[in-house]
Design a protein around this motif. Structure first.
Motif, PDB file in Angstrom:
ATOM      1  N   ASP B 172       5.795 -42.265  -1.676  1.00 58.39           N
ATOM      2  CA  ASP B 172       5.039 -42.879  -0.836  1.00 58.39           C
ATOM      3  C   ASP B 172       5.830 -43.336   0.531  1.00 58.39           C
ATOM      4  OD1 ASP B 172       3.262 -44.488   0.366  1.00 58.39           O
ATOM      5  OD2 ASP B 172       2.922 -46.122  -1.018  1.00 58.39           O
ATOM      6  N   GLU B 173       5.513 -42.542   1.247  1.00 60.67           N
ATOM      7  CA  GLU B 173       6.180 -42.562   2.704  1.00 60.67           C
ATOM      8  C   GLU B 173       7.761 -42.458   2.613  1.00 60.67           C
ATOM      9  OE1 GLU B 173       4.795 -42.620   5.466  1.00 60.67           O
ATOM     10  OE2 GLU B 173       2.986 -43.761   5.399  1.00 60.67           O
ATOM     11  N   PRO B 174       8.140 -41.786   2.018  1.00 58.01           N
ATOM     12  CA  PRO B 174       9.835 -41.553   1.433  1.00 58.01           C
ATOM     13  C   PRO B 174      10.601 -41.317   2.770  1.00 58.01           C
ATOM     14  CG  PRO B 174       8.764 -39.329   1.208  1.00 58.01           C
ATOM     15  CD  PRO B 174       7.524 -40.310   1.373  1.00 58.01           C
ATOM     16  N   THR B 175      10.090 -41.141   3.984  1.00 62.51           N
ATOM     17  CA  THR B 175      10.918 -40.941   5.019  1.00 62.51           C
ATOM     18  C   THR B 175      10.506 -41.946   6.235  1.00 62.51           C
ATOM     19  OG1 THR B 175       9.229 -39.487   6.155  1.00 62.51           O
ATOM     20  CG2 THR B 175      10.956 -38.580   4.637  1.00 62.51           C
ATOM     21  N   GLY B 176       9.566 -42.979   5.932  1.00 63.74           N
ATOM     22  CA  GLY B 176       9.253 -44.006   6.743  1.00 63.74           C
ATOM     23  C   GLY B 176      10.237 -44.867   7.320  1.00 63.74           C
ATOM     24  N   ASN B 177      11.415 -45.102   6.778  1.00 59.07           N
ATOM     25  CA  ASN B 177      12.444 -45.742   7.290  1.00 59.07           C
ATOM     26  C   ASN B 177      13.671 -44.840   7.882  1.00 59.07           C
ATOM     27  OD1 ASN B 177      10.886 -47.841   6.800  1.00 59.07           O
ATOM     28  ND2 ASN B 177      12.269 -49.069   5.332  1.00 59.07           N
ATOM     29  N   LEU B 178      13.463 -43.516   7.664  1.00 59.82           N
ATOM     30  CA  LEU B 178      14.793 -42.597   8.080  1.00 59.82           C
ATOM     31  C   LEU B 178      14.405 -42.001   9.571  1.00 59.82           C
ATOM     32  CD1 LEU B 178      14.817 -40.932   4.591  1.00 59.82           C
ATOM     33  CD2 LEU B 178      15.966 -42.988   5.388  1.00 59.82           C
ATOM     34  N   ILE B 185      16.167 -34.106   5.288  1.00 63.22           N
ATOM     35  CA  ILE B 185      17.131 -33.951   4.254  1.00 63.22           C
ATOM     36  C   ILE B 185      16.041 -34.336   2.978  1.00 63.22           C
ATOM     37  CG2 ILE B 185      18.955 -34.857   2.702  1.00 63.22           C
ATOM     38  CD1 ILE B 185      20.399 -35.150   5.189  1.00 63.22           C
ATOM     39  N   ILE B 186      15.561 -35.614   3.167  1.00 64.63           N
ATOM     40  CA  ILE B 186      14.593 -35.961   1.677  1.00 64.63           C
ATOM     41  C   ILE B 186      13.328 -35.157   1.789  1.00 64.63           C
ATOM     42  CG2 ILE B 186      13.049 -37.788   1.067  1.00 64.63           C
ATOM     43  CD1 ILE B 186      16.144 -38.526   0.820  1.00 64.63           C
ATOM     44  N   VAL B 187      12.714 -34.545   2.667  1.00 59.17           N
ATOM     45  CA  VAL B 187      11.509 -33.690   2.616  1.00 59.17           C
ATOM     46  C   VAL B 187      11.833 -32.244   1.965  1.00 59.17           C
ATOM     47  CG1 VAL B 187       9.692 -32.400   3.459  1.00 59.17           C
ATOM     48  CG2 VAL B 187      10.124 -34.772   4.238  1.00 59.17           C
ATOM     49  N   ASN B 188      13.200 -32.013   2.382  1.00 58.45           N
ATOM     50  CA  ASN B 188      13.422 -30.717   1.827  1.00 58.45           C
ATOM     51  C   ASN B 188      13.876 -30.859   0.376  1.00 58.45           C
ATOM     52  OD1 ASN B 188      13.139 -29.209   4.070  1.00 58.45           O
ATOM     53  ND2 ASN B 188      15.468 -29.611   4.866  1.00 58.45           N
ATOM     54  N   LEU B 189      14.586 -31.957  -0.005  1.00 61.35           N
ATOM     55  CA  LEU B 189      14.827 -32.226  -1.105  1.00 61.35           C
ATOM     56  C   LEU B 189      13.583 -32.268  -2.307  1.00 61.35           C
ATOM     57  CD1 LEU B 189      17.346 -33.095  -3.046  1.00 61.35           C
ATOM     58  CD2 LEU B 189      16.892 -35.474  -2.614  1.00 61.35           C
TER      59      LEU B 189
END
Lengths: 432, 226
Positions: B172-178, B185-189
């Protein structure tokens, strides 16, 4: 176990707040433990008073005031007659004579090289433990006590002070009323009067003193419930010639009442402090659950069940109250004597007024046949009796505190822990 | 049912009260997701993205409709069964990382395994594997969350989601604070988890460029999928 470990570990999250709460809990726990110690100490004293004086009835010649034979005496046959009454367990005769005062002719029998004037000679049954009126317990420091075989013999046990003043030792001979007495023992007791007292077999005293009677008979009743019936029976039979005082109704009873009030107060204090401690634990854990509701949601999202959450927060509550209780033990170790002193002072202020020669103390002097502790109490008040009140940290008290801490944590933390377990993860993550 | 279908949602609706207001978060949503694919859900705030993920992961129950995951009817499971489902089959990643304060990266990743009763040694071993998989250097494994950067914390959160080797990753919005670099990096992961490990990934995001990395994109507006 991991849930419990996490609960203990969570206490470190907010160290400042945890420290303040632990200090508050420690103070409350200290108060609880002090109240518990007072309650136990006072209960013990009340039990002692009940066991020793609650079942005793003093029978004295009508109108007798002082300890000595200042009027009519009780007939020797009264001992056997009283023993026949229903509910009577034991009858203890006593003959007390005041030793001569050279400045007051006729005040008593002189004793050559013997007791100083104003001290007492006591005729007691030789098969009973010695009891010094007004002086606490009697301890034989040299020689022996009186024995059953001493009946009718001219033997005495003298007080240590008197022995010192007169240069007496075991085996010495003293002359009394024209008769030689062998000193078979020397005793020590708590009061100055006791340390000068002389004990001799009752029948010897009756014969030597030439009084032909007794100054007091103490009746021990089988149970405290029988006291009133036995007193009524004595009054019915000999009411015109004797005064009857049930010790439970006299000063001992009044002190017992004071101790009972103190015990009730300490119980209320204990209850209130436990409630306060429970409220602190409950309030703290409720706050913690509210603060960490989102975290609880996350834990549930990654697989924690209701049991895991309840255990973690329950353990945190137990850890909090357990550590608080142990801090309370430490505080009690530091301030316990001060608490004891405050309690004794409070009790002393609320105790009945006493004084030498008057009021309850005067009424119970040597003829009263009271055990030493009660006489001591009578003369100096409940405050002195409680002076031996022990508020110190023992392993038993520490174990009690630990058990209480765990129980309090379980009770105080139960509702918050269950509330945490029942939180709906989506709602708390959403921020409702 | 097609064996390849991992998630099937039929006429799913969800209502709840928030701030005293009745909210219709989902309105008869229907879709399906095949095993081993990554889908993204985009849409404005309040469109129902987070609610959808919560219902899929068994954190919330639907008001109406059906949710089938691996052939299991999630919409009728009891709380204990839902807990078991979350523990074994689902890994969550949240926007705000939500690591447990005071716990090290290793301990945070090992938490789901604790609830599963995994022994300590095995738990640590698996936590290290997961942290290495997300690229957190071993020197940072024993650091607490407060001593890790935002990107590192989110990597730890992804590693925690992987700890139980779940079939589904719900992010849930894993990149919202990045920042953008860490977001990449996170989305590629997450994409590699779907591609290489066959996990089904549902990622909620408001960033359409990141959403485009998924194999399918669901656009939500007012509780509906367009």
């Amino acid at each position: 176990m991991r849930n419990i470990y996490r609960g203990f570990r969570s206490l470190r999250r907010n160290l400042a707040r945890t420290t303040v709460i632990l200090l508050i809990l420690g103070l409350v726990a200290c108060l609880s433990l002090a109240m518990l110690a007072v309650e136990r100490g006072v209960s013990s004293r009340v039990a002692e008073v009940e066991a020793t004086v609650g079942t005793l009835i003093d029978v004295r010649p009508a109108g007798a005031i002082g300890p000595g034979p200042d009027g009519e005496l009780l007939p020797l046959e009264l001992v056997d007659d009283l023993a026949l009454l229903d509910g009577v367990a034991d009858v203890v005769p006593l003959l007390v004579a005041r030793t001569a005062d050279p400045s007051r002719p006729g005040s008593g029998e002189p004793m050559q090289g013997g007791p100083r004037f104003g001290s007492f000679t006591l005729g007691v049954e030789p098969d009973r433990p010695l009891s010094v009126p007004g002086g606490g317990t009697v301890e034989i420091v040299s020689g022996r006590s009186l024995e059953p075989g001493d009946a009718g013999r001219a033997v005495v046990v003298v007080g240590a002070l008197l022995a010192s003043e007169r240069g007496l030792a075991v085996g010495s001979t003293v002359e009394f009323a024209g008769r030689d007495f062998e000193v078979v023992g020397i005793h020590e007791s708590e009061s100055r009067m006791g340390r000068s007292a002389v004990f001799m077999p009752l029948d010897t005293a009756v014969e030597v003193l030439g009084l032909g009677g007794l100054t007091q008979v103490t009746v021990r009743v089988t149970s405290i419930g029988e006291v009133d019936a036995v007193r009524e029976a004595i009054l019915a039979a000999w009411g015109e010639t004797v005064d009857v005082v049930a010790q439970k109704d006299s000063f001992a009873g009044r002190f017992e009442e004071t101790l009972g009030n103190l015990r009730a107060t300490s119980r209320i204090g204990l209850l209130l402090s436990l409630i306060a401690a429970g409220a602190v634990v409950f309030g703290t854990m409720f706050l913690v659950v509210r603060e960490r509701s989102r975290e609880i949601g996350i834990l549930k999202a990654i697989g924690a069940g209701r049991r895991d959450i309840a255990l973690q927060f329950g353990a945190e509550a137990v850890a909090l109250s357990l550590i608080g209780a142990l801090i309370g033990v430490i505080l009690l170790g530091l301030i316990g004597p001060s608490v004891a002193s405050a309690v004794v002072s409070l009790a002393g202020q609320s105790a009945p007024a006493v004084g030498p020669g008057g009021g309850p103390a005067g009424a119970g002097l040597p003829g009263g046949g009271m055990p030493g502790a009660q006489m001591f109490m009578a003369r100096q008040g409940v405050g002195v009796l409680l002076g031996s009140l022990d508020i110190t940290v023992t392993w038993a008290l520490a174990a009690c505190a630990a058990a209480g801490g765990v129980a309090l944590g379980l009770i105080g933390g139960l509702v918050p822990a269950l509330a945490a377990a029942n939180l709906k993860p989506a709602e708390v993550i959403r921020g409702e | 049912m097609n064996d390849r279908v991992a998630i099937r949602v039929e006429r799913l609706s969800k209502e709840f009260t928030f701030g005293g207001q009745r909210v219709q978060a989902l309105r008869e949503v229907s879709f399906s997701v095949e095993t081993g694919t990554m889908v993204s859900v985009v849409g404005p705030s309040g469109s129902g993205k987070t609610t959808l993920v919560n219902v899929l992961g068994g954190l919330d129950s639907p008001t109406a409709g059906e949710v089938w995951v691996e052939g299991r009817p999630i919409h009728v499971l009891r709380e204990a069964d839902l807990t078991e489902f979350r523990r074994r089959r689902v890994g969550f990643v949240f926007q705000a990382y939500n690591l447990i304060p005071g716990f090290s990266a290793l301990e945070n990743v090992g938490l789901p395994l604790e609830f599963d009763g995994t022994p300590r040694r095995r738990r640590e071993e698996r936590a290290r594997e997961c942290l290495e998989l997300v690229g957190l250097p071993p020197s940072r494994h024993r650091h607490t969350a407060a001593r890790l950067s935002g990107g590192e914390q989110q990597r730890v959160a992804v590693a925690r989601a992987l700890a139980n080797d779940p079939a589904f990753i719900l992010a849930d919005e894993p990149t919202g604070n990045l920042d953008s670099a860490n977001s990449d990096i996170i989305v590629n992961l997450l994409a590699s988890l779907a591609r290489e490990q066959g996990k089904t990934v549902v990622m909620v995001t408001h960033d359409r460029s990141l959403a485009a990395r998924a194999e399918r994109v669901f656009e939500m507006v007012d509780g509906r999928i367009l």
